[in-house]
Scaffold this active site. Structure first.
Site, mmCIF file in Angstrom:
data_model
loop_
_atom_site.group_PDB
_atom_site.id
_atom_site.type_symbol
_atom_site.label_atom_id
_atom_site.label_comp_id
_atom_site.label_asym_id
_atom_site.label_seq_id
_atom_site.Cartn_x
_atom_site.Cartn_y
_atom_site.Cartn_z
ATOM 1 N N ASP A 103 1.120 -1.062 0.280
ATOM 2 C CA ASP A 103 0.324 -0.295 0.243
ATOM 3 C C ASP A 103 1.105 1.423 0.079
ATOM 4 O OD1 ASP A 103 -1.928 -1.637 -0.004
ATOM 5 O OD2 ASP A 103 -2.399 -1.647 2.389
ATOM 6 N N TYR A 109 6.483 -10.224 6.595
ATOM 7 C CA TYR A 109 6.213 -8.576 6.909
ATOM 8 C C TYR A 109 6.447 -8.105 8.222
ATOM 9 C CZ TYR A 109 3.446 -8.529 2.989
ATOM 10 O OH TYR A 109 2.851 -7.850 1.596
#
Length: 259
Positions: A52, A110
């Site tokens: 994003d 992540y």
């Protein structure tokens, strides 16, 4: 036709995310623009997954097809000569025509960074979430352990996103502390849009004493977004590692002053 694989590191601060969008410059667009200059072709980049706006990557994997005869290992050098310095190609090689950056992923990791100190840092303001109230890391780690294993993460999916399958397997989920910097590292079979950020937001509320760890179990059982915490901001999130059969980006990840 040759298939070239890239390992890309980027600071997502100035970009609208990985994927090309009409409202600003995307990382994909910036790299494709340089590829067009190098090859004289329109090369479509396919990545391991989207990130994003504001999200960073330590080792994004992408591939493209080309008829160019540029040696595969030279693409990294040639691309870096033209790219903005907040995007670096760490590695390039020629891979099998059947390889696909997205569909062949086995595990993805992540990292989310939180600066837990009375005052924010001038140096990490775009790279770590600042939380000035004291966080209970032990409670956050107890909560993180509840994510391990296979679960239906429907409650941890962004609203408005429709998916047929919301079951994911989490292999690692842990907070660590390095001075004032907290790091949440999570590895899974896959992640949905905003899933990690909702997980982090929920655990931060647990660390602040605003909810208990049992709320995670309730979220799994009730499958409602309202049972989870807020979505943590994008700028603390990093795509850290992508694993394939016979290929692992861990060897390309570089440590920096904030890791």
């Amino acid at each position: 036709m040759r298939r070239i694989r890239l390992i890309i590191e980027y600071d997502g601060t100035e970009y609208v995310g990985w994927q090309v969008q009409p409202n600003g410059i995307a990382v994909q667009e910036a790299v494709e623009r340089e590829l067009a200059k190098l090859t004289g072709e329109r090369c479509a980049l396919h990545a391991s997954g989207r990130t994003d706006s504001g999200v960073h990557a330590l080792a994004q994997v992408a591939h493209f097809d080309t008829q160019s005869r540029i040696p595969a290992d030279k693409f990294a050098f040639a691309l870096n000569a033209g790219l903005s310095r907040d995007i670096r190609v760490l590695y390039s090689d020629e891979t099998e025509p059947s390889f696909h950056s997205r569909f062949d992923v086995k595990r993805k990791s992540y990292r989310y960074l939180v600066l837990n100190s009375p005052h924010d840092s001038a140096f990490t303001r775009n790279h770590a979430l600042h939380v000035h109230h004291k966080l209970d890391v032990d409670k956050m780690n107890n909560a993180a352990a509840l994510f391990l294993g296979e679960h239906d993460f429907l409650a941890f999916k962004a609203s408005g996103i429709t998916l047929e399958n919301t079951v994911r397997t989490i292999f690692a989920s842990e907070w660590s502390k390095h001075g004032d910097m907290l790091s949440f590292d999570v590895t899974g079979s896959g992640f949905m849009y905003n899933m990690v950020r909702i997980m982090v937001g929920t655990m931060l509320e647990i660390g602040l004493g605003r909810r208990d760890a049992e709320s995670i179990r309730r979220a799994f059982n009730e499958k409602s977004r309202s049972t989870c915490g807020v979505t943590a901001p994008a700028h603390g999130l990093y795509l850290a590692r992508v694993e394939y059969d016979g290929f692992d980006t861990a060897q390309f990840i570089r440590s920096t002053f904030i890791f």
